[in-house]
Design a protein around this motif. Structure first.
Motif, short mmCIF file in Angstrom:
data_model
loop_
_atom_site.label_atom_id
_atom_site.label_comp_id
_atom_site.label_asym_id
_atom_site.label_seq_id
_atom_site.Cartn_x
_atom_site.Cartn_y
_atom_site.Cartn_z
N TYR A 160 0.85 -1.18 0.00
CA TYR A 160 0.00 0.00 0.00
C TYR A 160 0.89 1.24 0.00
O TYR A 160 1.62 1.49 0.97
CB TYR A 160 -0.91 0.01 1.23
CG TYR A 160 -1.92 -1.11 1.23
CD1 TYR A 160 -3.14 -0.97 0.55
CD2 TYR A 160 -1.66 -2.31 1.90
CE1 TYR A 160 -4.07 -2.00 0.54
CE2 TYR A 160 -2.58 -3.34 1.89
CZ TYR A 160 -3.78 -3.18 1.20
OH TYR A 160 -4.70 -4.20 1.18
N GLU B 215 -1.59 10.18 3.40
CA GLU B 215 -2.49 9.08 3.71
C GLU B 215 -1.81 7.75 3.44
O GLU B 215 -0.99 7.64 2.53
CB GLU B 215 -3.78 9.17 2.90
CG GLU B 215 -4.73 10.26 3.33
CD GLU B 215 -6.08 10.18 2.64
OE1 GLU B 215 -6.25 9.27 1.79
OE2 GLU B 215 -6.95 11.00 2.94
N GLN C 236 -3.25 3.70 3.21
CA GLN C 236 -4.39 2.80 3.26
C GLN C 236 -5.67 3.53 3.67
O GLN C 236 -6.50 3.02 4.43
CB GLN C 236 -4.14 1.64 4.23
CG GLN C 236 -3.07 0.67 3.76
CD GLN C 236 -2.90 -0.49 4.71
OE1 GLN C 236 -1.90 -0.61 5.40
NE2 GLN C 236 -3.89 -1.38 4.74
N GLY C 237 -5.83 4.76 3.16
CA GLY C 237 -7.04 5.51 3.41
C GLY C 237 -7.09 6.21 4.75
O GLY C 237 -8.10 6.85 5.08
N GLU C 238 -6.03 6.11 5.53
CA GLU C 238 -6.00 6.75 6.84
C GLU C 238 -4.94 7.85 6.87
O GLU C 238 -3.93 7.78 6.17
CB GLU C 238 -5.71 5.72 7.94
CG GLU C 238 -6.79 4.65 8.07
CD GLU C 238 -6.50 3.69 9.20
OE1 GLU C 238 -5.43 3.85 9.86
OE2 GLU C 238 -7.31 2.79 9.44
#
Length: 241
Positions: free
Chosen positions: A35, A63, A65-67
Motif C-alpha cells: 500500500y 495518507e 491505506q485511506g487513513e
C-alpha cells in the motif's frame, strides 16, 4: 472447438509447470500487497519570502491505506531567511515495505530593501547570435539575482535560461556568474562557470539602469561563436507602482 482444445492444453501445461516449480506446494504462498502512501503539499511548491522574515510552513497531508499518516512525514529544510538565496524543504514518507514518496518545496529568500536583488525576466527582444544566425529567446525566462554581500551580484544564469530552461538541459547548463556594477552602471564580469560543459564566458559588456531596474548586456561565449543579446527586466515593478 479446435481453438478451445488448444487453449485448454496450454492452460494444462502451464499448471503442470507451476506445480513442478513449487517443490510439492499446491499454491503460491506470497500474497503480500504493498500500500503506497500519498503525499500532498499545502500552498505553493515555489515560494518567495522576504529576507529577515520568518518562514511559515504551509503544511502538508499524507495518507496510508485511506487513513491519515501526516505524522509519519519526515521534513528536512535548509531555509535560512537571514541570507538571500534559494533553499528547499524536502518531505518524505515511507510505507511498511520501504517504498517512499517524496516532495520538494523551493523557497527563495530575497531582500526587499536591495534595489538590484530580485527575480528578472528576459525581454521579448532578447536573442542569440550563433555564427551569424539570430534566434529569439521566445521566453520570457526567469533569472534570479542576489547580492553577494561584497559589492558584487550573483546571477543564477548569465545566459538567461537559454540552455537550462529554453533547451531543457537543466541546472548544470546555467552559467553561474558573479558580476559587479560600477558607479556609472557598467557591468564587470568577475567569474562564471557552466558545470555541464566545464567552461565559462569569454566576455561581458553591458549596463544596469537603476531608474528602470533593467540589465542590458552582450555576453560572448564559446570562443566567440555564440553571442547572447539580453535585456533583463525586474518582476513586480508594476504591482509596486
Amino acid at each position: 472447438m479446435k481453438k478451445f482444445l488448444i487453449y485448454s492444453l496450454s492452460v494444462g501445461m502451464m499448471a503442470l509447470s507451476l506445480l513442478s516449480c513449487n517443490d510439492g506446494n499446491d499454491e503460491h504462498t506470497d500474497k503480500r500487497v504493498t500500500y503506497y502512501a500519498t503525499l500532498e503539499l499545502n500552498g505553493a511548491e515555489y515560494m518567495v519570502v522576504d529576507k529577515g522574515s520568518t518562514y511559515e510552513e504551509p503544511g502538508f497531508s499524507a495518507e496510508m491505506q485511506g487513513e491519515d499518516a501526516s505524522d509519519k512525514v519526515v521534513v528536512n529544510s535548509n531555509v535560512d531567511t537571514s541570507t538571500s538565496g534559494v533553499y528547499s524543504v524536502a518531505y518524505s514518507i515511507v510505507n511498511a515495505d520501504g517504498f517512499s514518496v517524496e516532495k520538494v518545496r523551493t523557497v527563495v529568500v530575497l531582500d526587499p530593501n536591495d534595489p538590484v536583488e530580485g527575480i528578472y525576466q528576459t525581454s521579448s527582444d532578447a536573442y542569440r547570435d550563433y555564427k551569424g544566425t539570430l534566434t529569439n529567446y521566445g521566453g520570457p525566462f526567469e533569472v534570479l539575482i542576489f547580492n553577494n554581500g561584497d559589492g558584487s551580484y550573483y546571477f543564477e544564469d548569465l545566459m538567461a535560461g537559454w540552455y537550462c530552461q529554453r533547451a531543457g538541459y537543466g541546472a548544470d547548463y546555467c552559467m553561474y556568474s558573479y558580476v559587479s556594477i560600477n558607479e556609472d552602471g557598467s557591468l564587470e564580469l568577475l567569474d562564471s562557470s557552466v558545470p555541464g560543459w566545464g567552461d565559462a564566458a569569454d566576455a561581458l559588456e553591458g549596463t544596469y539602469d537603476s531608474a528602470t531596474s533593467k540589465f542590458t548586456y552582450v555576453l560572448t561565449y564559446a570562443n566567440g561563436d555564440i553571442i547572447f543579446h539580453v535585456t533583463l527586466e525586474k518582476e513586480g515593478l508594476e504591482e509596486e507602482e
